[in-house]
Write a protein that holds these residues in place. Structure first.
Motif: not given
Length: 116
Positions: A59-64, A28-31, A66-78
């Motif tokens: 970096q170009q997409a400023d993913v850092q 979704r972020r890279l759509a 995107d709170d929803a994307l970061l939360a989903s990445a954190s869920a993977v790590l958890s």
């Protein structure tokens, strides 16, 4: 033995579910950014060769930001490492630092020089 196997399957399922959620959030972020979307797919197959391109696209997409994307990445790590996540292993905040490495089993040599 059966209970241990069952718990491993649940953990594996949780990791896969959270990973799939992360991939969807990333899509979704890279759509609309076809090269970036292709880099995500290629990275899955060949991480060593595609890491630099993917990092640039992220970096170009400023993913850092995107709170929803970061939360989903954190869920993977958890899901993948619940003990590490509960100890704060993946909660890294660095401000104004020099010569920093984040990760396990790193080796680093820093040489700092003051003025000329």
């Amino acid at each position: 033995m059966g209970a241990a196997k069952g718990s491993g399957e649940v953990a594996s399922s949780a990791v896969m579910d959270s990973y799939n959620g992360f991939r969807e959030a990333l899509r979704r972020r890279l759509a609309g950014r076809r090269p970036a979307q292709a880099a995500v797919e290629e990275y899955t197959e060949d991480p060593d060769n595609w890491r630099p391109a993917l990092e640039t696209y992220l970096q170009q997409a400023d993913v850092q930001k995107d709170d929803a994307l970061l939360a989903s990445a954190s869920a993977v790590l958890s899901a993948a490492d619940p003990d590490g996540a509960s100890r704060g292993k993946y909660a890294v905040q660095i401000y104004g630092a020099q010569g920093v490495q984040v990760g396990d089993r790193n080796t680093q040599t820093n040489n700092y020089r003051s003025g000329p």
